[in-house]
Design an enzyme around this catalytic site. Structure first.
Site, PDB file in Angstrom:
ATOM      1  CG  HIS C  66      -2.042   0.884   1.228  1.00 47.75           C
ATOM      2  ND1 HIS C  66      -3.276   0.523   1.715  1.00 47.75           N
ATOM      3  CD2 HIS C  66      -2.191   2.152   0.765  1.00 47.75           C
ATOM      4  CE1 HIS C  66      -4.129   1.527   1.567  1.00 47.75           C
ATOM      5  NE2 HIS C  66      -3.492   2.518   0.988  1.00 47.75           N
ATOM      6  CG  HIS C  68      -1.174   6.553  -1.624  1.00 46.52           C
ATOM      7  ND1 HIS C  68      -2.308   6.470  -2.407  1.00 46.52           N
ATOM      8  CD2 HIS C  68      -1.480   5.989  -0.446  1.00 46.52           C
ATOM      9  CE1 HIS C  68      -3.280   5.877  -1.700  1.00 46.52           C
ATOM     10  NE2 HIS C  68      -2.803   5.582  -0.505  1.00 46.52           N
ATOM     11  NE  ARG C  70       0.075  11.405  -2.554  1.00 48.73           N
ATOM     12  CZ  ARG C  70      -0.966  10.900  -1.931  1.00 48.73           C
ATOM     13  NH1 ARG C  70      -1.896  10.219  -2.586  1.00 48.73           N
ATOM     14  NH2 ARG C  70      -1.098  11.078  -0.628  1.00 48.73           N
ATOM     15  CG  ASN C 100      -5.045   7.309  -4.538  1.00 54.23           C
ATOM     16  OD1 ASN C 100      -4.001   6.675  -4.667  1.00 54.23           O
ATOM     17  ND2 ASN C 100      -5.281   8.101  -3.510  1.00 54.23           N
ATOM     18  CG  ASP C 157      -6.448   3.376  -0.637  1.00 52.61           C
ATOM     19  OD1 ASP C 157      -5.364   3.971  -0.698  1.00 52.61           O
ATOM     20  OD2 ASP C 157      -7.129   3.289   0.395  1.00 52.61           O
ATOM     21  CG  HIS C 184     -10.420   3.699   1.887  1.00 51.12           C
ATOM     22  ND1 HIS C 184      -9.304   4.411   2.215  1.00 51.12           N
ATOM     23  CD2 HIS C 184     -11.452   4.392   2.427  1.00 51.12           C
ATOM     24  CE1 HIS C 184      -9.648   5.496   2.921  1.00 51.12           C
ATOM     25  NE2 HIS C 184     -10.947   5.508   3.058  1.00 51.12           N
ATOM     26  CG  HIS C 237      -6.134   1.800   5.376  1.00 47.13           C
ATOM     27  ND1 HIS C 237      -7.517   1.726   5.452  1.00 47.13           N
ATOM     28  CD2 HIS C 237      -5.848   2.528   4.277  1.00 47.13           C
ATOM     29  CE1 HIS C 237      -8.031   2.396   4.439  1.00 47.13           C
ATOM     30  NE2 HIS C 237      -7.057   2.887   3.704  1.00 47.13           N
ATOM     31  CG  ASP C 310      -2.427   4.516   3.629  1.00 48.17           C
ATOM     32  OD1 ASP C 310      -3.390   4.841   4.332  1.00 48.17           O
ATOM     33  OD2 ASP C 310      -2.304   4.882   2.432  1.00 48.17           O
ATOM     34  CG  HIS C 314      -0.622  14.790   1.722  1.00 47.69           C
ATOM     35  ND1 HIS C 314      -1.497  14.843   0.654  1.00 47.69           N
ATOM     36  CD2 HIS C 314      -1.056  13.784   2.520  1.00 47.69           C
ATOM     37  CE1 HIS C 314      -2.419  13.908   0.808  1.00 47.69           C
ATOM     38  NE2 HIS C 314      -2.164  13.253   1.926  1.00 47.69           N
TER      39      HIS C 314
END
Lengths: 189, 368, 457
Positions: C66, C68, C70, C100, C157, C184, C237, C310, C314
């Site tokens: 899991h 991300h 981006r 995502n 997710d 999710h 998660h 996860d 950001h």
């Protein structure tokens, strides 16, 4: 007033340790009576007098003084109290809050104000008091009565009536009340 | 290297992390540079604010209600969530202390253009600011600002979280009114009036920062608080709140209280999601004339304003003598002056002295 | 890969090998991308690179189900290259990139793009596809087309497939393809507008919260749908005690359900939001101590199958705001192994290791082998990358196995400095904290991509 604030704001505060009694209760009472007579004599009568005690040390002295003046002159003598916390020149430098609410009887315009404090030291408290009084009207005159003048002036302020002149070391403390005047030291906790 | 990983078991810095010291704890420890929550004050602190407010009430009565105490200091009001009344009250307070005041609201151009809160605050702070008075729709925004700038931060309302000066002026008003009944001047009144005082807070507790601050303040002072609300308008984990009781029946509670504190019901709550309708709320929980007459003779009615006349409070009830709502507003300026003076009149890192040895201060009060 | 034969000969010397078969003191020799020899005090071939593993565990490379990355769309936060580097520094030799992105991975073109970006990465980058088109929860994405590219796990997710009918059909279709759907679990009706767990802390802080039921409702629903359809379900998660109990019951029933937990949910609670610090804002939110303890117990009992990071980068402006405006999510790759081992082997509740297993002879909460299993061979199976499934992840470390290894020093203390991390973003809750245990070397397909805790590329 100056004494009390110093005692309160020593780093982490401190305890007043008395060393020698300079004036007894009778001495203080006699001094107040003498000052009252001096006030009447200097001003040739007290028809427009207002006695204002500085919080907190000057308050009991001011009340007593007003009583004695009433006995001498036979007329009612208005009295009040003044807390100068909001007029101090060291706001933001030393942490002090008002000790009590100010209570000024009526407008002071045209009156003779006798400001009363227990100890005159640097003079800054009295200067703050003069600033405060100005917000209550333009007095005819302001005169200053103190029980003890201990020297070390930082501002050109002089008392009109003094109970006792008492030279001191700058690190000493003077405690004044109707029970007497005591010289001592502040011991940090 | 053995099979048992004892080395890992020792001194592991990971595991549950200690919660970060909240900004309000820092505020208390550092001599109250900020007022973010009523918990920053505690019972002593609240008492101190009320005593200092007495002095400022006197100032407010003078023909020139102004003192030079904060001359040269700059106070910025930053109201990201609008409020004309509270903003005006704070600005009046700052001006009466002779501070310079700058004013930003949500409609101010820079915030509207999408500038981040942090950039706005840092830009303003660079011009030399001593205190920010902040209202924001997000809980914790004043706490965030206190981490970004060196100025004092005063929470004027953050989301559902707190509105400390409202609770302070409410406590001041209670003390003032109860003292008057005994013929005492406010300066002569103690804090004993709060012990065992029975207060009901009625309305949308869940979304109310006024309720949370008042509960914390009143509980700290020893009052007994009862929350009265429909089930949807109570906060989660309400059993952990320091209140004496929670009730859904206002008629049962009214005869047994000394203060009825009404909260404003926002229109959107009655839009069918939290409540069936405003009308049902008003009929079940509104303080109408009949209910007001069920109050004990000496009971007070309070409201933080602005009132929704006809919803949580009936028109005629708002104007009864027992309703002290206007006095709350009047006291707001003096209480906010007291808080500003205590925040800005105290050097960083020191706790103010005064009539009380506040926050467990380590000195004698000294004065007779 | 043509370059495998050119991979250098490496000797990992002086460590303790930990894999599915157990723990043993052994050196490991790799060449040509595979393990050649495993044994005590092996001779060093001439010209070999020696990697010192004294005091270290030598484990199969970690597998993160899991992550991300981006990219495409939010490269200011992270990209495949920086995310993969962060993964390698964390000891991961394979990561599963979440779909995502913008555009999202709901078609072969975007999936191919991400796979291509990851082809030369210092760890294997696999791709998860979306369940529905645009992750909108309405129409099935082309699962078959994506499966043909090697995609084995699908998830929306970030979003939850809220329509039960859609999820049912997705599970049925997935069963036909032999792929896994991951959920999710978040019911919007209960969770919308929330910034943290709804409970005592959210009540104190005045912050809108989501109750644990927001997750549990969907966990229960999807387990029922898995029963109905026979599809293979993986729950992402998990954060609450009751969710763990639901999974335990589902497994006892024999359903094909697996579940993962993040390192931060094993270590942090809603109390950590007392300062309103958005670094602790995450979805699902940090919950209570009781939930945390149940999640740890779920790891120990085997109900939870994997620890997955996860990893959610950001940019600064997304986190440097009041709490309600902040984006949820934390970095995880570089700190995962230290945090997970710390939480699960000491088993203590507070950060100082008080409680069981703290140097006073009491047994540790979980053995190292089982913790490593949660981060290596067990997630490898769920991600269809295990050696037993024809993949190259998860060990065991034996001659002929692909050389995907992680060398971990459990004694090295290091201070987490976000500015020095490989990730493009800085949002780690461990910023400034000292962690005990650090990845020393990572070998990906026989190439030492991390040596001495420094990325080689």
């Amino acid at each position: 007033m100056a004494e009390r604030e110093r005692r309160l704001t020593t780093p982490r505060g401190g305890v007043f340790v008395p060393r020698v009694q300079v004036l007894s209760a009778e001495d203080v009472a006699r001094a107040i009576t003498r000052i009252a007579h001096e006030i009447v004599e200097r001003n040739r009568g007290i028809s427009d007098i207002v006695v204002i005690g500085l919080q907190t040390g000057g308050v009991p002295l001011a009340r007593r003084l007003a009583q004695v003046l009433e006995e001498i002159a036979g007329v009612p003598v208005p009295s009040g109290t003044l807390d100068v916390a909001f007029y101090r020149d060291d706001i933001g430098i030393r942490p002090v809050l008002p000790e009590a609410v100010t209570d000024i009887p009526g407008d002071l315009a045209g009156e003779l104000v006798v400001l009363v404090d227990d100890v005159l030291f640097t003079g800054r408290t009295v200067r703050a008091a003069l600033n405060a009084l100005a917000d209550y009207g333009r007095a005819r005159a302001v005169q200053l009565a103190v029980m003890v003048d201990r020297g070390h002036r930082e501002i050109p302020i002089r008392p009109d009536y003094v109970g006792k002149n008492m030279p001191t070391r700058i690190d000493e403390q003077v405690d004044v009340s109707l029970d007497g005047v005591v010289l001592g030291d502040v011991v940090p906790r | 290297m053995t099979a048992e990983p004892e080395a890992l078991a020792e001194e592991q810095d990971v595991g549950l992390v200690e919660p970060e010291i909240s900004a309000s704890e820092t505020a208390a420890a550092g001599g109250r540079r900020h007022l973010l929550s009523i918990s920053d004050l505690g019972a002593y602190g609240i008492e101190e604010v009320l005593r200092v407010s007495d002095a400022f009430v006197e100032v407010g009565k003078r023909s020139i209600p102004k003192v030079p105490a904060l001359r040269g200091k700059t106070v910025v009001t930053l109201f990201v969530e609008e409020s004309t009344r509270t903003k005006l009250s704070f600005e009046t307070a700052a001006k009466r202390l002779s501070a310079d005041v700058m004013s930003f609201s949500a409609s101010s151009s820079s915030l509207k253009k999408g500038e981040s809160l942090r950039d706005t605050v840092e830009t303003v702070a660079a011009m030399g600011v001593d205190a920010f008075v902040i209202r924001h729709s997000s809980a914790g925004a004043p706490a965030a600002v206190s981490r970004w700038v060196d100025a004092s931060v005063l929470n004027a309302g953050d989301g559902w979280h707190e509105h400390p000066t409202q609770a302070l002026l409410d406590c001041y008003t209670i003390r003032e009114v109860l003292a008057e009944r005994e013929g005492l001047a406010p300066g002569e009144a103690g804090m004993g009036c709060f012990k065992g005082l029975r207060v009901a807070i009625v309305g949308d507790i869940r979304h109310s920062r006024v309720a949370r601050s008042n509960v914390l303040a009143l509980a700290a002072l020893g009052a007994e608080v009862t929350l009265v609300a429909p089930g949807t308008l109570l906060p989660p984990a309400v059993e952990t709140w320091p209140v004496a009781a929670v009730s859904h029946d206002i008629d049962d509670v009214l005869p047994k209280i000394d203060v009825c504190y009404l909260l404003r019901l926002q229109a959107e709550r009655g839009a069918g999601r939290f409540l069936p309708s405003i009308r049902e709320y008003s009929s079940e929980y509104g303080l109408n004339a009949r209910r007001a007459s069920a109050l004990a003779d000496g009971a007070l009615v309070m409201h933080p304003g602005p009132m929704n006349r006809g919803v949580e409070i009936a028109d005629e009830v708002a104007d009864l003598p027992r309703s002290v709502i206007l006095r709350q507003v009047a006291n707001g300026v003096a209480v906010r002056m007291a808080v500003l003076f205590m925040l800005l009149g105290t050097p960083h890192g020191q706790t103010p002295t005064g009539t009380l040895a506040s926050l467990g201060g380590a000195w004698e009060s000294g004065s007779a | 890969m043509a370059r495998l034969e050119a991979r250098p000969t490496i000797v990992i010397r002086g460590g303790t090998v930990v894999d599915e078969t157990g723990e043993r003191r052994a050196d490991v020799v790799c060449a040509g991308g595979v393990v050649k020899e495993v044994g005590d005090s092996l001779a060093i071939p001439s010209g070999a690179t020696v990697l010192d593993a004294d005091g270290c565990f030598v484990m199969p490379g970690l597998v993160d189900l899991h992550t991300h990355l981006r990219q495409p769309g939010n490269e200011d936060a992270e990209c495949v290259e920086t995310g993969a580097r962060a993964a390698a520094l964390g000891g991961f030799t394979a990561i599963l990139a979440m779909p995502n992105t913008d555009p999202c991975v709901d078609n072969a073109a975007v999936a191919s793009e991400v796979l291509a970006l990851g082809a030369e990465a210092p760890c294997r980058v696999a791709v998860a596809g979306a369940i529905t088109v645009g992750r909108a929860g309405e129409n099935l994405a082309p699962l078959g087309e994506l499966a043909a590219l090697g995609v084995r796990l699908f998830t929306d997710d970030g979003a939850c497939v809220s329509d039960s009918g859609v999820m049912r059909r997705a599970l049925e279709y997935a069963r036909g393809l032999g792929v896994t759907l991951a959920q999710h679990c978040e019911d919007q009706g209960l969770a919308s507008g929330a910034s943290m767990h709804e409970g005592e802390w959210s009540s104190i802080l005045g912050v809108p919260g989501a109750p644990a039921e927001a997750e549990e409702l969907v966990v229960a629903r999807d387990i029922a749908l898995a029963r109905l359809t026979g599809g293979r379900l993986h729950l992402l998660h998990l954060s609450s005690a009751r969710s763990v109990a639901l999974v335990a019951a589902a497994k006892a029933e024999g359903l094909r359900v697996s579940a993962e937990v993040t390192p931060h949910h094993l270590c942090l609670t809603d109390a950590d939001l007392a300062g309103y610090d958005p670094l602790f804002k995450v979805n699902p939110p940090l919950r209570t101590t009781a939930d945390l303890l149940a999640l740890r117990e779920g790891c120990r009992s085997g109900v939870l199958d994997a620890v997955a990071t996860d990893h959610a980068p950001h940019p600064r402006e997304a986190k440097d705001t009041p709490l309600s405006d902040a984006a949820p999510g934390m970095l995880g790759l570089e700190t995962a192994l230290a945090v997970t081992l710390g939480s699960l082997s000491s088993g203590s509740v507070n950060g100082n290791g008080n409680g069981n297993g703290n140097g006073n002879g009491a047994a540790p909460y979980m053995g190292v082998k089982d913790v490593v299993g949660l981060m290596s061979w067990r997630p490898a199976v769920i991600g269809h990358m295990a050696t037993s499934q024809g993949g190259d992840q998860g060990g065991p470390i034996a001659p002929g196995a692909p050389a995907n290894l992680c060398v971990f020093d459990p004694a090295e203390s290091w201070v987490v400095d976000p500015a020095k991390m490989a990730s493009r973003s800085r949002n780690t809750p461990w910023s400034g904290r000292t962690l005990k245990g650090r990845v020393r070397h990572t070998i990906c397909a026989g190439e030492p991509v991390v040596v001495g805790a420094e990325a080689q590329r």
